[in-house]
Scaffold this active site. Structure first.
Site, PDB file in Angstrom:
ATOM      1  CG  HIS A 283      -2.017  -0.995   1.115  1.00 18.74           C
ATOM      2  ND1 HIS A 283      -2.474  -1.731   2.170  1.00 18.74           N
ATOM      3  CD2 HIS A 283      -2.748  -1.374   0.059  1.00 18.74           C
ATOM      4  CE1 HIS A 283      -3.435  -2.521   1.757  1.00 18.74           C
ATOM      5  NE2 HIS A 283      -3.621  -2.328   0.482  1.00 18.74           N
TER       6      HIS A 283
ATOM      7  CG  ASP B  39       2.602 -15.308 -11.714  1.00 21.51           C
ATOM      8  OD1 ASP B  39       3.391 -15.612 -10.800  1.00 21.51           O
ATOM      9  OD2 ASP B  39       1.527 -14.719 -11.514  1.00 21.51           O
TER      10      ASP B  39
ATOM     11  CB  CYS C 284      -1.677  -7.187 -18.027  1.00 22.83           C
ATOM     12  SG  CYS C 284      -1.928  -8.872 -17.452  1.00 22.83           S
TER      13      CYS C 284
END
Ligand code: PEP
Ligand code: MG
Length: 589
Positions: A198, A464, A511
């Site tokens: 965050h 990934d 992405c």
């Protein structure tokens, strides 16, 4: 002999928010109170001890509330992170267990609380998943605030710093980060955290340079040291030499000029010199970040990571809560597309008792679509919310971590069931939305021709794909030098997916982080990627890169790249071929 302390030192962390700043370090110790003593409390005083704990929690909560109320205007969208902290104050794991410990062990509140928090910390210790790790950080931040109230120690208030400085901290909670005044705090360096934390998100929202995850930063950097922070490359230089200062001063000016220049036309479409339009989209983690995509000229949202809403609360969100968030994003972006990726969570233990029973190998475990197919009720709740939100604009749905055709078929079957249930209930929704998958597991690349029969689009997730194809843990800093987007094996995989997409009429998007790096754009265009999605701040630079390239030349270049046997040779070729054209767009050390 030279004084070693005076020597320039280059440190390396994670590039969490781009830009360069040069200034004096200001060390903040947000670690809180480590040493507390233990003493016994008599039976007759236990009620008072518990009351003392409850008062500390209340005061800590009030303090956070007032921070939320005084959060500067530009950070309001992020105040909901702090709102989730408010809920954590009464989290059973912390609150109830501390009271139980005081009662059972007849000990003082500080000791009981410290014991409970240590237990929570050790449960989190072996968790690899970065989202869950960061949620653990949230609990720790909250507990530090309570502990300070219990022992009566006040923390440094970031909002009170009145010098132009660069903050250096072990960790910075979102509450601390939200107090940052950009006319005072030039940049951030932290030992903990990363791009997805965050605090990383807030640093990007404030557009201040940040390097995070820099081991031992608070030991290597001294208070008042002159430092350079390059948030684009993740480099921090302490005690810089004259020449280095001059060099980075120049880079800083060029970076600012460049940002201003590329932002001027970032709201226009990006078209290559030979007429190909490449949509440049934004990745978001929170619904409020959609505003940043609009502001930076994004042509839509190519990846909405929906897991944050599931990981910040004590329970999973209800359909109505999901619907409200999705609707806001979809309405804000309409008629531009919003690609909502279904839950990419790392195991069902995120809800019930995952603290007690972490997976040994979460990246290879019950993650993402695997979790959703095993928990169809959780999945269908989300699918229903997406189908309902689709009425308000242009929604695409995307399934993560697909490794077989069966998974896609099963996901689509559940999507149909969700639609049928909405129809039966007379709810308003849209069924005719585009369906796609993340291509991020090597088996999906190998099976691309068959998977293409099932979907409308592919979106390559390089974060990934690199991890799974090259066997490199994406969170392990020891092997980060091997995490190479330009590895020939990765490039061949991307080429295969693009070729299959072309043959089968399935659009191929990207992405992963690779899509937001200007230097890689010629290769991605040349391979035939149809659309790129990235962190919103990178959109202007990527659009301006596309505008100076020819798709035809990039195609020829990609053919050449495919003959190179190593990442370093591909990089050399990229620099030779495009170094001049892209010199103002590429961040190098
Ligand atoms: C990816 O894997 O490249 C990706 C975009 O997804 P995430 O980073 O959320 O795993
Ligand atoms: Mg992924």
């Amino acid at each position: 002999m030279a004084n070693r302390d005076a020597e320039e030192t280059k440190l390396r962390g994670i590039a969490a928010s781009p830009g360069i700043c040069i200034g004096r370090a200001y060390l903040v110790d947000q670690e809180g109170v480590d040493v507390v003593s233990k003493y016994s409390v008599m039976e007759s005083n236990l009620r008072d001890e518990i009351k003392r704990f409850k008062t500390a929690v209340k005061n800590a909560k009030d303090e956070l509330r007032s921070i939320i109320e005084n959060t500067p205007e530009e950070l309001h969208p992020h105040a909901n992170i702090l709102e989730t902290h408010l809920v954590l104050f009464e989290d059973k794991m912390l609150y109830d267990r501390t009271i139980e410990t005081i009662e059972k062990e007849k000990v003082n509140a500080e000791w009981a609380f410290k014991k409970v928090v240590s237990g929570v910390k050790s449960m989190f210790q072996n968790i690899k998943n970065s989202y869950l790790k960061e949620r653990a950080e949230d609990i720790i931040h909250v507990s530090q605030r309570i502990m300070r109230k219990l022992v009566g120690v006040e923390a440094v208030n970031i909002g009170d710093i009145d010098k132009r400085v660069i903050l250096v901290a072990h960790d910075l909670s979102p509450a601390d980060a939200s107090q940052i005044k950009t006319d005072k705090i030039m940049g951030l360096v932290t030992e903990r955290g990363g791009r997805a934390s965050h605090t990383g998100i807030i640093a990007r929202a404030l557009e201040i340079p940040a390097v995070m995850g820099l081991d031992h930063a608070t030991k290597l950097i001294k208070n008042d040291d002159l430092i350079i922070v390059d948030g684009s490359t993740g480099i921090v230089i302490t005690r810089p030499a004259e020449q280095t200062l001059a060099d980075y001063g120049g880079r800083q000016i060029r970076y600012r000029e460049y940002q201003t220049a590329v932002s001027r036309d970032s709201h226009l479409l990006a078209e290559t010199t030979d007429g190909f339009i490449v949509p440049v989209m934004g990745n978001i983690e929170l619904s409020d970040e959609a505003a940043s995509v609009v502001e930076h000229g994004g042509d839509g949202i190519g990846l909405y990571r929906t897991e944050f809403q599931y990981l910040s609360g004590a329970r999973f969100p209800k359909e109505s809560e999901l619907f409200e968030k999705y609707k806001r994003v979809v309405e804000m972006m309409a008629p531009k597309p919003v690609t909502i990726r279904t839950l990419d969570i790392n195991g069902d233990k995120a809800v019930n008792g995952f603290f007690d029973d972490a997976e040994n190998n979460p990246a290879l475990g019950l993650r993402a679509i695997r979790y959703c197919l095993k928990n169809p009720d959780v999945f269908k709740t989300q699918l229903r919310a997406i189908l309902r939100a689709a009425v308000f604009g242009n929604v695409r749905i995307m399934f993560p971590m697909i490794s077989s055709c069966e998974e896609v078929r099963e996901a689509k079957r559940l999507l149909n069931e969700a639609a049928d249930s909405l129809a039966e209930e007379g709810e308003t929704f849209r069924r005719d939305i585009k369906i796609g998958i993340m291509v991020e597991v090597p088996s999906a690349v190998v099976m691309a021709d068959l998977l293409a029969e099932e979907v409308d689009f592919f979106s390559i997730g390089t974060n990934d794909l690199i991890q799974y194809l090259l066997a490199i843990d994406r969170d392990n800093t020891d092997v980060s030098h091997l995490f190479q987007p330009l590895n020939p094996a990765i490039i061949r995989m991307m080429k295969h997916v693009c070729d299959v997409g072309g043959e089968k009429g399935v659009q191929v998007f990207m992405c992963g982080e690779m899509a937001g790096e200007p230097l890689y754009i010629p290769l991605l265009l040349g391979l035939g990627i149809n659309e790129l999605s990235m962190n919103p701040q990178s959109i202007p630079a990527v659009k301006s890169t596309i505008r100076v390239l020819s798709a035809k030349d990039a195609g020829r270049f990609a053919e050449d790249v495919l003959r190179r046997p190593s990442a370093s040779e591909v990089m050399k070729l990229l620099r030779n071929e495009y170094g001049d054209i892209l010199s103002d767009k590429v961040y190098t050390e």
